[in-house]
Design a protein around this motif. Structure first.
Motif, PDB file in Angstrom:
ATOM      1  N   LYS A 108      -2.966   1.095 -11.625  1.00  0.00           N
ATOM      2  CA  LYS A 108      -1.968   0.247 -12.277  1.00  0.00           C
ATOM      3  C   LYS A 108      -0.559   0.862 -12.240  1.00  0.00           C
ATOM      4  CE  LYS A 108      -5.163  -2.283 -15.289  1.00  0.00           C
ATOM      5  NZ  LYS A 108      -6.162  -2.255 -14.224  1.00  0.00           N
ATOM      6  N   ILE A 109      -0.262   1.546 -11.153  1.00  0.00           N
ATOM      7  CA  ILE A 109       1.090   2.067 -10.918  1.00  0.00           C
ATOM      8  C   ILE A 109       1.818   1.054 -10.042  1.00  0.00           C
ATOM      9  CG2 ILE A 109       2.456   3.944  -9.903  1.00  0.00           C
ATOM     10  CD1 ILE A 109      -0.028   5.763 -10.342  1.00  0.00           C
ATOM     11  N   GLN A 110       3.049   0.686 -10.412  1.00  0.00           N
ATOM     12  CA  GLN A 110       3.790  -0.312  -9.640  1.00  0.00           C
ATOM     13  C   GLN A 110       4.096   0.210  -8.233  1.00  0.00           C
ATOM     14  OE1 GLN A 110       8.111  -1.362  -9.586  1.00  0.00           O
ATOM     15  NE2 GLN A 110       7.451  -2.876 -11.086  1.00  0.00           N
ATOM     16  N   THR A 111       3.819  -0.600  -7.221  1.00  0.00           N
ATOM     17  CA  THR A 111       4.016  -0.184  -5.830  1.00  0.00           C
ATOM     18  C   THR A 111       5.157  -0.974  -5.176  1.00  0.00           C
ATOM     19  OG1 THR A 111       2.297  -1.750  -5.157  1.00  0.00           O
ATOM     20  CG2 THR A 111       1.618   0.538  -5.509  1.00  0.00           C
ATOM     21  N   ASN A 112       6.153  -0.237  -4.674  1.00  0.00           N
ATOM     22  CA  ASN A 112       7.300  -0.823  -3.988  1.00  0.00           C
ATOM     23  C   ASN A 112       7.346  -0.282  -2.566  1.00  0.00           C
ATOM     24  OD1 ASN A 112       9.042  -2.123  -6.352  1.00  0.00           O
ATOM     25  ND2 ASN A 112       8.220  -0.185  -7.095  1.00  0.00           N
ATOM     26  N   TYR A 113       7.406  -1.181  -1.584  1.00  0.00           N
ATOM     27  CA  TYR A 113       7.409  -0.729  -0.184  1.00  0.00           C
ATOM     28  C   TYR A 113       8.745  -1.094   0.458  1.00  0.00           C
ATOM     29  CZ  TYR A 113       4.657   1.199   3.643  1.00  0.00           C
ATOM     30  OH  TYR A 113       4.153   2.026   4.612  1.00  0.00           O
ATOM     31  N   TYR A 114       9.493  -0.068   0.829  1.00  0.00           N
ATOM     32  CA  TYR A 114      10.798  -0.250   1.458  1.00  0.00           C
ATOM     33  C   TYR A 114      10.670   0.113   2.932  1.00  0.00           C
ATOM     34  CZ  TYR A 114      15.871   0.597   2.169  1.00  0.00           C
ATOM     35  OH  TYR A 114      17.173   0.579   2.614  1.00  0.00           O
ATOM     36  N   ILE A 115      11.004  -0.818   3.798  1.00  0.00           N
ATOM     37  CA  ILE A 115      10.852  -0.716   5.252  1.00  0.00           C
ATOM     38  C   ILE A 115       9.371  -0.929   5.593  1.00  0.00           C
ATOM     39  CG2 ILE A 115      11.279   0.597   7.349  1.00  0.00           C
ATOM     40  CD1 ILE A 115      13.447   2.155   5.842  1.00  0.00           C
ATOM     41  N   SER A 116       9.064  -2.150   5.861  1.00  0.00           N
ATOM     42  CA  SER A 116       7.689  -2.610   6.041  1.00  0.00           C
ATOM     43  C   SER A 116       6.962  -1.913   7.179  1.00  0.00           C
ATOM     44  CB  SER A 116       7.718  -4.112   6.336  1.00  0.00           C
ATOM     45  OG  SER A 116       6.526  -4.536   6.947  1.00  0.00           O
ATOM     46  N   PRO A 117       5.641  -1.722   7.016  1.00  0.00           N
ATOM     47  CA  PRO A 117       4.824  -1.336   8.176  1.00  0.00           C
ATOM     48  C   PRO A 117       5.004  -2.394   9.261  1.00  0.00           C
ATOM     49  CG  PRO A 117       3.539  -1.232   6.152  1.00  0.00           C
ATOM     50  CD  PRO A 117       4.835  -1.894   5.799  1.00  0.00           C
ATOM     51  N   GLN A 118       5.009  -1.985  10.510  1.00  0.00           N
ATOM     52  CA  GLN A 118       5.279  -2.923  11.608  1.00  0.00           C
ATOM     53  C   GLN A 118       4.009  -3.682  11.997  1.00  0.00           C
ATOM     54  OE1 GLN A 118       7.175  -0.449  14.558  1.00  0.00           O
ATOM     55  NE2 GLN A 118       9.102  -0.415  13.440  1.00  0.00           N
ATOM     56  N   ILE A 119       3.468  -4.434  11.036  1.00  0.00           N
ATOM     57  CA  ILE A 119       2.204  -5.132  11.302  1.00  0.00           C
ATOM     58  C   ILE A 119       2.401  -6.307  12.250  1.00  0.00           C
ATOM     59  CG2 ILE A 119       1.203  -4.404   9.109  1.00  0.00           C
ATOM     60  CD1 ILE A 119       1.593  -7.323   8.139  1.00  0.00           C
ATOM     61  N   TRP A 120       3.655  -6.701  12.491  1.00  0.00           N
ATOM     62  CA  TRP A 120       3.936  -7.732  13.491  1.00  0.00           C
ATOM     63  C   TRP A 120       3.737  -7.179  14.904  1.00  0.00           C
ATOM     64  CZ3 TRP A 120       7.934  -5.099  15.630  1.00  0.00           C
ATOM     65  CH2 TRP A 120       8.717  -4.318  14.777  1.00  0.00           C
ATOM     66  N   ALA A 121       3.653  -5.849  15.018  1.00  0.00           N
ATOM     67  CA  ALA A 121       3.430  -5.219  16.323  1.00  0.00           C
ATOM     68  C   ALA A 121       1.954  -4.911  16.551  1.00  0.00           C
ATOM     69  CB  ALA A 121       4.246  -3.935  16.428  1.00  0.00           C
ATOM     70  N   TRP A 122       1.298  -4.418  15.514  1.00  0.00           N
ATOM     71  CA  TRP A 122      -0.122  -4.110  15.639  1.00  0.00           C
ATOM     72  C   TRP A 122      -0.725  -3.965  14.248  1.00  0.00           C
ATOM     73  CZ3 TRP A 122      -2.737   1.074  15.772  1.00  0.00           C
ATOM     74  CH2 TRP A 122      -1.989   2.051  15.099  1.00  0.00           C
ATOM     75  N   LYS A 123      -2.034  -4.035  14.177  1.00  0.00           N
ATOM     76  CA  LYS A 123      -2.754  -3.999  12.904  1.00  0.00           C
ATOM     77  C   LYS A 123      -2.294  -5.114  11.969  1.00  0.00           C
ATOM     78  CE  LYS A 123      -4.281   0.806  12.710  1.00  0.00           C
ATOM     79  NZ  LYS A 123      -4.387   2.028  11.901  1.00  0.00           N
ATOM     80  N   GLU A 124      -2.199  -6.316  12.510  1.00  0.00           N
ATOM     81  CA  GLU A 124      -1.757  -7.440  11.672  1.00  0.00           C
ATOM     82  C   GLU A 124      -2.737  -7.702  10.529  1.00  0.00           C
ATOM     83  OE1 GLU A 124      -0.149 -12.046  12.177  1.00  0.00           O
ATOM     84  OE2 GLU A 124      -0.355 -10.764  13.939  1.00  0.00           O
ATOM     85  N   ASN A 125      -3.982  -7.273  10.727  1.00  0.00           N
ATOM     86  CA  ASN A 125      -4.959  -7.463   9.652  1.00  0.00           C
ATOM     87  C   ASN A 125      -4.638  -6.633   8.410  1.00  0.00           C
ATOM     88  OD1 ASN A 125      -5.568  -4.985  10.754  1.00  0.00           O
ATOM     89  ND2 ASN A 125      -7.783  -5.326  10.912  1.00  0.00           N
ATOM     90  N   ARG A 126      -3.645  -5.728   8.525  1.00  0.00           N
ATOM     91  CA  ARG A 126      -3.198  -4.976   7.341  1.00  0.00           C
ATOM     92  C   ARG A 126      -2.572  -5.887   6.280  1.00  0.00           C
ATOM     93  NH1 ARG A 126      -0.277   0.569   9.564  1.00  0.00           N
ATOM     94  NH2 ARG A 126      -2.013   1.986   9.170  1.00  0.00           N
ATOM     95  N   ASN A 367      14.857  -3.494 -11.335  1.00  0.00           N
ATOM     96  CA  ASN A 367      14.565  -4.679 -12.150  1.00  0.00           C
ATOM     97  C   ASN A 367      13.201  -5.301 -11.870  1.00  0.00           C
ATOM     98  OD1 ASN A 367      17.116  -4.613 -13.447  1.00  0.00           O
ATOM     99  ND2 ASN A 367      18.074  -5.528 -11.636  1.00  0.00           N
ATOM    100  N   SER A 368      12.425  -4.674 -10.981  1.00  0.00           N
ATOM    101  CA  SER A 368      11.134  -5.258 -10.597  1.00  0.00           C
ATOM    102  C   SER A 368      10.111  -5.176 -11.723  1.00  0.00           C
ATOM    103  CB  SER A 368      10.588  -4.550  -9.359  1.00  0.00           C
ATOM    104  OG  SER A 368      10.393  -3.172  -9.623  1.00  0.00           O
ATOM    105  N   LYS A 369       9.192  -6.127 -11.722  1.00  0.00           N
ATOM    106  CA  LYS A 369       8.133  -6.178 -12.729  1.00  0.00           C
ATOM    107  C   LYS A 369       6.814  -5.716 -12.123  1.00  0.00           C
ATOM    108  CE  LYS A 369      10.961  -8.092 -15.679  1.00  0.00           C
ATOM    109  NZ  LYS A 369      11.477  -7.322 -16.822  1.00  0.00           N
TER     110      LYS A 369
END
Length: 369
Positions: A108-126, A367-369
């Motif tokens: 239950k720790i808030q997760t923020n991802y800055y600069i997305s994994p490039q799943i549009w290139a490979w591992k789209e199932n991520r 400001n994220s929830k």
């Protein structure tokens, strides 16, 4: 608030540092604990591990270093648990960060991802893991918003590209002073950017430097990565026409006529400095054979991916050789070809949006929830 940030590469260190500066402007009581590098250290807080000890590139390299990677993952979870951050921020580095995100979500720790994994290139199932484990995603490439929201019904924030921040803040060096301080003469410069990891530098720099004797009207300058010692580069400086600077890539690009660049963030940085470039890549044979079969991309450079056309030439694996490199370098030294590239670079800037990615992301995270 307390922020725990994980950046596992040189580019992540740069963007992490700028994000931290923006957070401090909006949260004067911000405390940082992070995995990153020298730039993040300069902002303040406590560094847990330096990215130079984390960067394993390619399938074979990951397999051979699996014990170390698993040990780091276990250590990271314990460290976050002890720190109890208000905000957990991942910067790129998906193989590691997505594993931590899965665990963090369960805690239950808030997760923020800055600069997305490039799943549009490979591992789209991520996308399944991202939907399950990431509370807030901040994307930096214009096509990523449609990819996530229209194709996968996952809301994201397009914040613009943080390189625009880094380059906007950069104060151009004086060319005469730079050349004098670094033992260079008055000839125009061709910059060599061979990457930041020993594995890629060793394979790529030998080919980059093989053509230098044919260009006596120019001088070649290797952009050394801050994470590597000069002693490692010395073996590639085999003629008096090859020079070396470390930790001064922006200074070097700001006064370069052309560049030969390893695929990655540096391809976009070079374009934003208006330097015509040849993009190259050569990796471990097995890693390349695997990648070729599972990566779904028309291009390897960010410049071409964003523009969706071949703005800069890409020499990959066997195509990256002395003959081809010389041919392509000759092209970007020709004025007519250069004008076309620079026109495309101008369009690229417009697609990326304006500066301010770091400030926008910091505001959203705070400001994220």
């Amino acid at each position: 608030m307390k922020y725990y940030i994980i950046a596992g590469e040189a580019s992540g260190d740069l963007h992490g540092a700028n994000l931290m500066k923006s957070i401090v402007k909006k949260d004067s009581k911000a405390e940082f604990r992070f995995w990153g590098g020298d730039r993040m250290q300069q902002v303040g807080g406590t560094i847990v591990k330096h990215y130079r000890d984390l960067a394993f590139m390619g399938f074979w390299e990951v397999i051979t270093n699996l014990k170390t990677i698993l040990r780091n993952i276990h250590f990271c979870k314990k460290d976050i648990e002890n720190y109890q951050p208000d905000k957990l921020i991942f910067i790129d580095y998906p193989g590691f960060n997505m594993r931590i995100a899965k665990w963090a979500k369960q805690q239950k720790i808030q997760t923020n991802y800055y600069i997305s994994p490039q799943i549009w290139a490979w591992k789209e199932n991520r996308i399944k893991d991202i939907k399950r484990d990431i509370d807030n995603m901040y994307v930096i490439l214009p096509f990523e918003k449609d990819f996530y929201e229209k194709k996968h019904q996952f809301p994201v924030h397009f914040v613009g590209h943080p390189l625009l921040d880094a380059i906007t803040q950069y104060q151009k060096t004086d060319e005469i002073t730079f050349k004098k301080e670094n033992g260079l003469d008055s000839r125009p410069i061709i910059a060599l950017l061979p990457g930041s990891r020993k594995q890629e530098i060793a394979k790529i720099l030998a080919i980059m430097t093989s053509i230098t004797e044919g260009y006596r009207d120019y001088q070649f300058v290797i952009a050394g990565a801050p994470s590597q010692e000069f002693s490692f580069y010395r073996q590639f400086i085999n003629t008096e026409n090859i020079h070396f600077v470390s930790g001064k890539t922006y200074d070097l690009l700001s006064i370069s006529t052309a560049a030969i660049v390893t695929s990655g963030t540096a391809t976009l940085e070079t374009a934003l400095f208006n330097v015509p470039e040849v993009v190259c890549y050569k990796g471990n044979w097995l890693s390349y054979q695997i990648a070729k079969r599972i990566i779904n991309l028309k291009y390897i450079s960010l410049v071409n991916l964003i523009m969706d056309k071949p703005v800069v030439t890409e020499l990959i694996q066997n195509e990256f050789n002395k003959t081809n490199l010389k041919t392509e370098l000759d092209k970007i030294l020709d004025n007519n070809h250069r004008e076309k590239i620079l026109k495309d670079y101008s369009e690229l800037r417009k697609k990326l949006g304006g500066s301010g990615a770091s400030d926008r992301t910091a505001e959203l995270i705070i400001n994220s929830k």
